[in-house]
Design an enzyme around this catalytic site. Sequence first.
Site, PDB file in Angstrom:
ATOM      1  N   GLY B  47       0.808  -1.208   0.000  1.00 23.52           N
ATOM      2  CA  GLY B  47       0.000   0.000   0.000  1.00 23.52           C
ATOM      3  C   GLY B  47       0.841   1.258   0.000  1.00 23.52           C
ATOM      4  N   THR B  91      12.647   1.895  -1.764  1.00 20.54           N
ATOM      5  CA  THR B  91      12.903   2.899  -2.802  1.00 20.54           C
ATOM      6  C   THR B  91      14.392   3.020  -3.082  1.00 20.54           C
ATOM      7  OG1 THR B  91      10.939   4.132  -2.179  1.00 20.54           O
ATOM      8  CG2 THR B  91      12.584   5.335  -3.448  1.00 20.54           C
ATOM      9  N   ALA B 282      16.618   9.397  -5.013  1.00 22.83           N
ATOM     10  CA  ALA B 282      15.464   9.145  -4.135  1.00 22.83           C
ATOM     11  C   ALA B 282      15.774   8.264  -2.930  1.00 22.83           C
ATOM     12  CB  ALA B 282      14.347   8.508  -4.952  1.00 22.83           C
ATOM     13  N   LYS B 283      15.369   8.740  -1.764  1.00 18.49           N
ATOM     14  CA  LYS B 283      15.529   7.969  -0.530  1.00 18.49           C
ATOM     15  C   LYS B 283      14.150   7.540  -0.020  1.00 18.49           C
ATOM     16  CE  LYS B 283      17.535  11.555   1.422  1.00 18.49           C
ATOM     17  NZ  LYS B 283      18.300  12.414   2.364  1.00 18.49           N
ATOM     18  N   GLU B 287       9.057   4.890   7.212  1.00 19.50           N
ATOM     19  CA  GLU B 287       8.985   4.983   8.670  1.00 19.50           C
ATOM     20  C   GLU B 287       9.217   6.399   9.194  1.00 19.50           C
ATOM     21  OE1 GLU B 287      10.482   1.182  10.810  1.00 19.50           O
ATOM     22  OE2 GLU B 287      11.341   1.132   8.804  1.00 19.50           O
TER      23      GLU B 287
END
Lengths: 156, 332
Positions: B47, B91, B282-283, B287
């Site tokens: 999701g 990612t 991109a990181k 969380e």
Amino acid sequence: MVDISITVNDKLYKISINENMRLIDVLRDELGLIGTKEGCGEGECGACTVIMDGEIVNSCLVMGFQADGSSIVTIEGLEREGDLHPVQRAYIEAGAVQCGFCIPGMVLSTKALLDKNPNPSDEEIREGISGNLCRCTGYNKMLEATKKAMEYIKGE
Amino acid sequence: MKKRGIGVGVSFYGTGYGNGFPDISRAIVRLLPGGRVGIYCGVTEVGQGAKTAMIQIGAETLGLTEKDIDLIHEDTSLMPDSGTAAATRQTYNTGNAIKVACENMRKELFEKAKIELELNSTAGLVLENGEVVLSFFPQKRISFKRLSEIYKDEIIEAGGEFVAQTTTMDPETGQGAPYWPYTFNACAVEVEVDTNTGIVDLLRAVFAQDAGRAVNPHLLEGQMDGGFAMALGYALFEDLKLENGAMKNNKFSKYLIPTAMDMIDVEKIIIEDPENTAPYGAKGIGEPVMIPIAPAILNAIYNAIGIRITELPVTPENLMKAIREAEANKQN
Ligand code: FES
Ligand code: FES
């Protein structure tokens, strides 16, 4: 066993069911409409929401025999000739869907809200979907989706 | 009495397994019949939007649109492992593996195009909308579809792997580079505290998240809203009552999570400061989006009533207790 006749998504069903079956069991197990989800099974989460005679209900709290003679709309009944319902389209476009578990119920609550009140305020939208718990989205994209859906419905 | 206060929370979060633990993602890319491209990768969609983001990274590297790519994932018999959807690592880690695999695939496609177009080398070849094209003489071109027909028995494919770089911490000094990369964020909220009832209302929120590069700003905002809501529940409502390892309040009527009416609009700011070891910079942010919210709320409560809360959740009951204790301390 008890005989009931219910209209689900415009189709009439005459079926014989066990007295202790809940509406959600009738929909999922007897009719194979598994779009309706069971979360808590005790009326707290709204995952099992369906529209019964125009009102949203938790299908885990309605007994199957109580639905006799009623007209039900489930998530499977929103699509028209392969086209998504404006609420469904708006949810996708707004990115209001994450894991998806709450979405069938959420979309139906949104539809029922807009059927009754085509111009809800932000507060009214929040209230309209407040019976549907979502752990993923933080609800804000659902507000955005509802506003988009309002425009689509007006444009129809 | 109702009192208002403003609070800020900031956090930095090390993504990935960390501390030198092997952290590996793999992917395979294949040319499918009809010229479509299949990415075979163990990335898990829960999701958070991994599927969309991974397809976007693949499409970018191969000069395609997302519609030209099939992601085949979550069936471990068909694809290599990409580790868990955990530690905010998909990612960055799996995105990198897909990028490497697609770059290797590009080389494979160039090699095959060189043969079919009767060229001397692969120099000057580029990928353009599903075709390999010689950039300075574009009459020389061949489509992925044509290549897939020619190479139907000898499928064109390439693999890619990414191994994250972290070091173990020195047990004596605690020094090391246990994580890489880090993600940063900051949140500010305004609250109204009712000192008669202990109810804390959120009035306003601004939330800035560094993502290196926002692969999909829409999904990123969704994660920010979701993290905010979950943290709001964590800070104000959610109280796990455990007894002998069992949860006593295992009902939504007794364990409250935020509803749409508890949530507020969050002004979201996306910061893009590309990370040079990351796919297109991109990181991960999965969380971290939850972390600065509760501190911001607690600081705002302090700003409103001058009381430091050190235990969560700040239910009305717990807040009234803290207020009474503070008053008693004042009198002593
Ligand atoms: S399953 Fe019916 S309300 Fe949760
Ligand atoms: S999208 Fe996951 S619970 Fe709502």
